[in-house]
Every structure is written in C-alpha cells, then in structure tokens.
Write a protein that holds these residues in place. Sequence first.
Motif, mmCIF file in Angstrom:
data_model
loop_
_atom_site.group_PDB
_atom_site.id
_atom_site.type_symbol
_atom_site.label_atom_id
_atom_site.label_comp_id
_atom_site.label_asym_id
_atom_site.label_seq_id
_atom_site.Cartn_x
_atom_site.Cartn_y
_atom_site.Cartn_z
ATOM 1 N N GLY A 195 20.997 8.243 -9.778
ATOM 2 C CA GLY A 195 21.570 9.194 -8.830
ATOM 3 C C GLY A 195 22.755 8.614 -8.090
ATOM 4 N N TYR A 196 22.639 7.348 -7.676
ATOM 5 C CA TYR A 196 23.737 6.672 -6.988
ATOM 6 C C TYR A 196 24.957 6.601 -7.909
ATOM 7 C CZ TYR A 196 26.489 3.019 -4.769
ATOM 8 O OH TYR A 196 27.513 2.308 -4.196
ATOM 9 N N ILE A 197 24.738 6.167 -9.152
ATOM 10 C CA ILE A 197 25.838 6.065 -10.107
ATOM 11 C C ILE A 197 26.459 7.441 -10.355
ATOM 12 C CG2 ILE A 197 26.390 5.566 -12.527
ATOM 13 C CD1 ILE A 197 24.342 3.246 -12.333
ATOM 14 N N ASP A 198 25.630 8.472 -10.452
ATOM 15 C CA ASP A 198 26.141 9.829 -10.650
ATOM 16 C C ASP A 198 27.017 10.257 -9.474
ATOM 17 O OD1 ASP A 198 25.910 12.193 -12.523
ATOM 18 O OD2 ASP A 198 25.346 13.132 -10.619
ATOM 19 N N ASN A 199 26.614 9.945 -8.254
ATOM 20 C CA ASN A 199 27.413 10.274 -7.069
ATOM 21 C C ASN A 199 28.758 9.556 -7.104
ATOM 22 O OD1 ASN A 199 25.529 11.990 -5.865
ATOM 23 N ND2 ASN A 199 24.492 10.301 -4.849
ATOM 24 N N VAL A 200 28.755 8.272 -7.473
ATOM 25 C CA VAL A 200 29.996 7.490 -7.526
ATOM 26 C C VAL A 200 30.924 8.050 -8.600
ATOM 27 C CG1 VAL A 200 30.971 5.215 -8.058
ATOM 28 C CG2 VAL A 200 28.958 5.400 -6.580
ATOM 29 N N ILE A 201 30.380 8.352 -9.767
ATOM 30 C CA ILE A 201 31.207 8.874 -10.864
ATOM 31 C C ILE A 201 31.752 10.257 -10.517
ATOM 32 C CG2 ILE A 201 31.122 9.724 -13.245
ATOM 33 C CD1 ILE A 201 29.237 7.340 -13.814
ATOM 34 N N THR A 202 30.935 11.106 -9.915
ATOM 35 C CA THR A 202 31.397 12.439 -9.516
ATOM 36 C C THR A 202 32.588 12.341 -8.576
ATOM 37 O OG1 THR A 202 29.199 13.395 -9.813
ATOM 38 C CG2 THR A 202 30.716 14.587 -8.360
ATOM 39 N N GLN B 257 28.055 10.584 1.251
ATOM 40 C CA GLN B 257 28.702 10.779 -0.047
ATOM 41 C C GLN B 257 27.875 10.215 -1.201
ATOM 42 O OE1 GLN B 257 31.664 12.345 -0.655
ATOM 43 N NE2 GLN B 257 31.539 11.990 -2.834
ATOM 44 N N TYR B 258 27.336 9.009 -1.028
ATOM 45 C CA TYR B 258 26.756 8.297 -2.159
ATOM 46 C C TYR B 258 25.244 8.099 -2.106
ATOM 47 C CZ TYR B 258 31.631 7.135 -2.912
ATOM 48 O OH TYR B 258 32.970 7.208 -3.105
ATOM 49 N N LEU B 259 24.659 8.074 -0.931
ATOM 50 C CA LEU B 259 23.247 7.726 -0.812
ATOM 51 C C LEU B 259 22.370 8.949 -0.644
ATOM 52 C CD1 LEU B 259 23.610 4.573 1.452
ATOM 53 C CD2 LEU B 259 23.627 4.732 -1.049
ATOM 54 N N LYS B 260 22.670 9.974 -1.396
ATOM 55 C CA LYS B 260 21.876 11.198 -1.366
ATOM 56 C C LYS B 260 21.212 11.371 -2.732
ATOM 57 C CE LYS B 260 25.945 13.844 -2.591
ATOM 58 N NZ LYS B 260 26.972 14.717 -2.144
ATOM 59 N N PRO B 261 19.978 11.831 -2.728
ATOM 60 C CA PRO B 261 19.292 12.048 -4.004
ATOM 61 C C PRO B 261 20.009 13.103 -4.849
ATOM 62 C CG PRO B 261 17.745 12.091 -2.181
ATOM 63 C CD PRO B 261 19.113 12.091 -1.587
ATOM 64 N N VAL B 262 19.964 12.905 -6.150
ATOM 65 C CA VAL B 262 20.576 13.835 -7.098
ATOM 66 C C VAL B 262 19.515 14.221 -8.111
ATOM 67 C CG1 VAL B 262 22.294 14.064 -8.941
ATOM 68 C CG2 VAL B 262 22.850 12.780 -6.875
ATOM 69 N N GLU B 263 19.413 15.510 -8.370
ATOM 70 C CA GLU B 263 18.501 15.965 -9.408
ATOM 71 C C GLU B 263 19.255 15.922 -10.729
ATOM 72 O OE1 GLU B 263 16.136 19.964 -10.678
ATOM 73 O OE2 GLU B 263 16.258 19.480 -8.546
ATOM 74 N N ILE B 264 18.792 15.090 -11.621
ATOM 75 C CA ILE B 264 19.435 14.941 -12.918
ATOM 76 C C ILE B 264 18.562 15.654 -13.940
ATOM 77 C CG2 ILE B 264 20.219 13.305 -14.671
ATOM 78 C CD1 ILE B 264 20.714 11.301 -12.415
ATOM 79 N N ASP B 265 19.080 16.785 -14.461
ATOM 80 C CA ASP B 265 18.276 17.602 -15.366
ATOM 81 C C ASP B 265 18.285 17.091 -16.806
ATOM 82 O OD1 ASP B 265 20.922 18.266 -15.639
ATOM 83 O OD2 ASP B 265 20.605 20.406 -15.775
ATOM 84 N N ARG B 266 19.341 16.427 -17.207
ATOM 85 C CA ARG B 266 19.408 15.828 -18.539
ATOM 86 C C ARG B 266 19.825 14.383 -18.374
ATOM 87 N NH1 ARG B 266 22.193 19.395 -22.977
ATOM 88 N NH2 ARG B 266 20.551 18.526 -24.240
#
Length: 90
Positions: free
Chosen positions: A61-68, A22-31
Amino acid sequence: MKLRNRKEPEETMAEMASYAEQYLKPVEIDRRGCVYISKRNHEILCSLIRSINQKGLTIGGYIDNVITEHLEQHKAEINHIYRRERNDLI
C-alpha cells in the motif's frame, strides 16, 4: 562541512502531517502483482510500516501511494516519453 537548513517546528510538523496523509494511508489493492525492490529498501519499509503500526497499512500500500503520486507529478514527462517511444516503434 555543510550545514543543514533548520526549519521551524510548525513547518516540520505540517510537512510530517502532509507526508502521513499522502503516503501512510491504507490502500485497498484489488488485484496484486509481484514487483521486486532491493533488500535494503524492503528492510527500511518493513521497519517503517512496523513502527507506524497503522491498521491496514502495508508495504504494498505504501509503495502504491508513492507510485501514484510519482505518476501524477510526472504525468506530462511520462506521456511525452510514451508517445515518443510509440511513434518510433516501427
């Protein structure tokens, strides 16, 4: 003294795998947008991300996963507050 409820090793491992998925996956942040977190939380996240050493995983990316996950889990409450506040605006 409060005793912690111990879980079976299989259950703990399954929870750990679920957490990582859930949380420890890379996230591509475009902005990117600047946000501030406490120094303590930043230090904890730096240590966590550094120790995992997973390619592409960042604090952002971690913070984005948690917030999502948080927004999805509390969608109804958030929408209720938003609508209520919007109606009371004027």
